[in-house]
Design an enzyme around this catalytic site. Sequence first.
Site, PDB file in Angstrom:
ATOM      1  CB  THR A 116       1.217  13.477  66.672  1.00 15.75           C
ATOM      2  OG1 THR A 116       1.094  13.181  68.108  1.00 15.75           O
ATOM      3  CG2 THR A 116       2.338  12.757  66.086  1.00 15.75           C
ATOM      4  CB  SER A 164      -5.196  17.156  71.297  1.00 15.48           C
ATOM      5  OG  SER A 164      -4.418  15.725  71.539  1.00 15.48           O
ATOM      6  CB  THR A 207      -5.086  11.406  67.168  1.00 15.71           C
ATOM      7  OG1 THR A 207      -3.706  10.976  68.091  1.00 15.71           O
ATOM      8  CG2 THR A 207      -4.356  11.691  65.826  1.00 15.71           C
TER       9      THR A 207
END
Length: 335
Positions: free
Chosen positions: A17, A66, A100
Site C-alpha cells: 500500500t 504482500s 502490511t
Amino acid sequence: MSSTKRPKVAFIGTGGTISSLGIHPLELQDYGIHDKRMHASQIVERFPVVNEIAEVIPVDFRNVPSPEIYFAEWKELATLCHRVVAEHPDLAGIVIGHGTATLEETAWVLNLVLKIDVPVVLIGSQRPASGLSTDAAINLVNGVRTAASADSRGRGVLVLLNDEIQAAREVTKTSNWRMQTFRTPDFGILGHADGDRIAYYRKPERRHMPDTEFSITDLDALPRVDIAYAYAGSDGSAMRAFVAAGAKGLVSAGFAPGMPPAADLAAMTEAVKQGVAVVQSSRAGSGRIHHSKKLTDAGVLAADNLNPQKARLLLALALTRTSDPAEIARIFATY
C-alpha cells in the site's frame, strides 16, 4: 543540512500500500485494481522531504503484493540487505517498505536470518500514497529516522507505523483499516518516533539478528509447515490433509489458552508418530502456551507466546537445523 552530516540510510521497496497509487484521493480501499505501484526511488521522489532527514539510497527491489511474498522474496531481501551493508560501510540503517498483510512475517524471518548489525526497520501504510491523509509519507520519514538512530541498534528488526516502534517477534496486524493496526498484545511498543526524537523504553529479551543460528542463503526452500485452526467441531481432517500433502511440521492454532479439540489432538498425536514436528499455539494471539501433561504425552511442543503465523516460521527454520524435539523446544525458548 549538508549531505556530509546526514546519516546514510538505504530504502528498499517491495510494493504494498505504501507504494500504491489510486486515481482519486478518496480511493482508500480498492486502489489495488489499478495495479499501479511505485519503486523505492519513485516513493522517495514523491515524498522528497525524507532527504532532509538522511541521505536516502533508494534500492528498487520488485513490486510484489504482500500476500504473494514468501521464501524467494525473503531470500532475495536478506541477500540484498547484506549486499547494501557491504557496499556502504558507513550505512546507518536500512528501511524496507512492505505491504502490511505479511509485514510481520517478513520482519520475523529477517529478524532470525540477517547477519548485519545495522538497524533494519520495516514500514508500510494503511492508506495508499495517493490517498487523502495518507500515512505513507510520515511512516517513510519516521522509518528513516528510526533506522538512522544509534539507539535502534541491538534491538533486532523493527516495525514502524503510526509513530510506534515495535519488535518483529511480537508485533501483529490487528485491524483491517485503522491506522493503529499494528500492536504488540502482551508487552506493548518499544518506543515512539516523536517529533523531537526517537524515544525508546524497552528492549526485546529474546535472541535476534545478527546473533542467530539460522541462515537461508544456501536454502532452496523452507520445509513445509502448515497451520490448522481450531474451531468448535474441528475433527482433525485439516491436520491429516496437511500431513498427506507432505508437511514436515504442524502448528495448531488452538483454543485459548492453547487447547486443541480432542479430534485435532488425536491427529496431532498421529502426526508426531509419523515424524512430523507439532507445535501448539493459540488462536487468541496473546499469552504463553502451558506445556501441559496432555501435550507432553502426545509429543506436542509449545509455541511460547508466538502467534500461529510466527510459530510456523520459527518451526520451519528450526527444521532446517534439526528434527530433535528437545532442540526444537530449546529454539522456541530462545527466540
